[in-house]
Design an enzyme around this catalytic site. Structure first.
Site, PDB file in Angstrom:
ATOM      1  N   LYS A 129       0.819  -1.216   0.000  1.00  0.00           N
ATOM      2  CA  LYS A 129       0.000   0.000   0.000  1.00  0.00           C
ATOM      3  C   LYS A 129       0.852   1.265   0.000  1.00  0.00           C
ATOM      4  O   LYS A 129       0.426   2.310  -0.460  1.00  0.00           O
ATOM      5  CB  LYS A 129      -0.956  -0.013   1.173  1.00  0.00           C
ATOM      6  CG  LYS A 129      -2.024  -1.084   1.007  1.00  0.00           C
ATOM      7  CD  LYS A 129      -3.140  -0.980   2.006  1.00  0.00           C
ATOM      8  CE  LYS A 129      -4.232  -1.979   1.699  1.00  0.00           C
ATOM      9  NZ  LYS A 129      -3.797  -3.390   1.818  1.00  0.00           N
TER      10      LYS A 129
HETATM   11  C1  LIG Z   1      -4.347  -4.475   1.058  1.00  0.00           C
HETATM   12  C2  LIG Z   1      -3.565  -5.722   0.931  1.00  0.00           C
HETATM   13  C3  LIG Z   1      -3.911  -6.728  -0.006  1.00  0.00           C
HETATM   14  C4  LIG Z   1      -5.142  -6.635  -0.876  1.00  0.00           C
HETATM   15  O1  LIG Z   1      -5.005  -5.683  -1.888  1.00  0.00           O
HETATM   16  P1  LIG Z   1      -6.310  -5.141  -2.645  1.00  0.00           P
HETATM   17  O2  LIG Z   1      -5.829  -4.023  -3.500  1.00  0.00           O
HETATM   18  O3  LIG Z   1      -7.241  -4.669  -1.567  1.00  0.00           O
HETATM   19  O4  LIG Z   1      -6.868  -6.269  -3.433  1.00  0.00           O
HETATM   20  C5  LIG Z   1      -3.096  -7.842  -0.104  1.00  0.00           C
HETATM   21  N1  LIG Z   1      -2.008  -8.000   0.684  1.00  0.00           N
HETATM   22  C6  LIG Z   1      -1.657  -7.057   1.583  1.00  0.00           C
HETATM   23  C7  LIG Z   1      -0.458  -7.299   2.440  1.00  0.00           C
HETATM   24  C8  LIG Z   1      -2.405  -5.889   1.749  1.00  0.00           C
HETATM   25  O5  LIG Z   1      -2.041  -4.989   2.669  1.00  0.00           O
END
Ligand SMILES: *Cc1c(COP(=O)(O)O)cnc(C)c1O
Length: 462
Positions: A109
């Site tokens: 993120k």
């Molecule tokens: C947020 C997150 C996801 C999922 O990603 P999306 O864009 O919501 O599909 C997967 N793995 C981790 C570690 C995350 O923080």
């Protein structure tokens, strides 16, 4: 002429990039997407930042000054502690792992939020405005948002977490940030209470207006845009933008994998996007049957994917429906009212072409982490393991390389990793003193007026 953004429900104003950035959700409840998909050039083999500036430029054209944009992109990724932002690791047999977790909070993120925080600040400063960002977190999103907003002039951020219900590492990643515009609230309640509290603040119209409340949640178009880049970078490193590459993506809110679809719509050669899910498998069931059918959320070892309603799926539905916003609105209304809905056979047929999906339970995840550590010495976190499992299970053409996206550093989920491998993963050097740093947070009861008073007394927007 600036690039125009339209809502997936077809009944909100058309906006330019900067307005879509600041608004987030459209007024008709829809999500913003560009009016048409820009087509990429052949590209080269530049650095991550060079490719990022080039790939994103058409999406911000006419709205953000190009030189300022290039500077923000460069600045956003300067703090990533890895070889060229997102290293690609060869796991053998045509399977590659792209490590997206070398940013400040050790999860993918950061790639989007580090840029989005800067874009917010830039645009708000230009307009002479200020916002108060409020959010609830069950762990990971809060720290990524705090790192993105810390020390930004035009932004104050208040993050609510459920007191005593996040891990110590997760809490400390938020509470040890000493910036004066960062405020952590440990709420006496559960994660749902925190989310309800945030919703209640947004629903309090006078409060919302007075504090200029805003959010940086995963429906924001700018987050998707920033994620398109690493799909392109991966293809470039594997031979070029025309080289066919499949991607396997551990999926929750569908933002990450949808960015891969945007790369494809913009000309990248991606035959299959492979969606990996944990036991919360609404997406694999949707891809199989064409039915969206919500079930209660089950807690798993990959909590960031414990989601039943993937908000960004709406952007894919809009494409499938040939950009008929009214049709998307109808479909989602049925889903909200009945908890399930169906797409036509014709649309389902289209969906099957470019997509694959599978679900994996915690035992399979633990086994995958153990096996990979044994075989290659690579230690996966539980989310990344879902991606690797999906890549292996669903790969349609062994002649086409597949990239599994690694979304978190193993040290973010030390208990699961230790259970699988017998070894507790260690935090990178720059976070090794995390447990000794001093914390700043305020404990508050689950009471709207007390929380609102706290926010009002601590932020600068008023
Ligand atoms: C947020 C997150 C996801 C999922 O990603 P999306 O864009 O919501 O599909 C997967 N793995 C981790 C570690 C995350 O923080």
């Amino acid at each position: 002429m600036p690039v125009q953004y339209v809502s997936t429900r077809g009944a909100a104003p058309v906006l330019d990039f900067a307005d879509a950035l600041l608004v987030g959700l459209a007024t008709d409840g829809g999500l913003y997407v560009p009016k048409s998909w820009p087509q990429m050039g052949d590209g080269g083999s530049g650095s991550y930042v060079e490719t990022a500036v080039e790939v994103m430029a058409p999406f911000v054209a006419g709205s953000i000054d190009p030189d300022s944009f290039a500077e923000m992109v460069s600045d956003a990724y300067s703090g990533f502690e890895a070889d060229d932002v997102a290293p690609l690791v060869d796991l053998g047999g045509g399977l590659h792992l792209m490590e997206l977790f070398h940013g400040p909070t050790l999860a993918f993120k950061d790639i989007a939020l580090q840029l989005v925080g800067r874009l917010f600040d830039y645009e708000l400063t230009r307009r002479g405005e200020r916002v108060t960002i409020v959010g609830a977190t069950s762990g990971d999103t809060g720290s990524a948002a705090i790192e993105a907003c810390r020390d930004r002039q035009s932004v104050d951020i208040v993050i609510l977490h459920p007191a005593g219900r996040v891990t110590e590492v997760q809490r400390r990643q938020m509470t040890t940030v000493q910036s004066s515009n960062v405020h952590n609230v440990a709420l006496d309640g559960t994660f749902d209470d925190c989310q309800d509290m945030v919703k209640a603040m947004f629903a309090d119209e006078p409060f919302r207006t007075r504090l200029n409340l805003s959010a940086v949640n995963s429906i924001n178009w700018a987050r998707v845009m920033a994620q398109v880049v690493y799909y392109v970078v991966a293809a470039e490193r594997l031979g070029g933008r025309c080289q066919a590459v499949d991607f396997a993506v551990p999926t929750g809110n569908f933002g990450n994998v949808f960015a891969g679809h945007v790369a494809r719509l913009s000309g990248l050669n991606v035959p299959k996007l492979i969606v990996g899910s944990n036991r919360n498998d609404i997406l694999p069931r949707f891809f199989r049957d064409g039915r969206l059918d919500a079930r209660p959320v089950i807690p798993t070892l990959s909590p960031s994917m414990d989601i039943q309603i993937s908000s960004n799926l709406e952007r894919l539905l809009f494409e499938l429906e040939d950009r008929d916003g009214a049709a998307v609105a109808r479909l989602l209304r049925t889903f909200r009212e009945k908890g399930s809905t169906e797409i036509s056979e014709r649309l389902h047929g289209r969906l099957v072409e470019g997509w694959a999906s599978a679900r994996f339970d915690d035992d399979q995840v633990l086994m995958c982490i153990a096996e990979e550590a044994d075989k290659s010495g690579i230690v996966l976190d539980p989310h990344s393991a879902v991606g690797v499992l999906a890549a292996r299970a669903c790969r349609p053409d062994p002649a086409v390389p597949v990239v599994a996206l690694a979304t978190a550093h193993p040290a973010k989920f030390p208990d699961a990793v230790e259970k699988a491998t017998g070894v507790r993963p260690v935090l990178p050097d720059r976070l090794s003193d995390l447990l000794d740093r001093s914390e700043r947070m305020t404990n508050l009861p689950n009471d709207l007026s007390e929380v609102e008073t706290f926010v009002e007394e601590h932020v600068r927007a008023v």
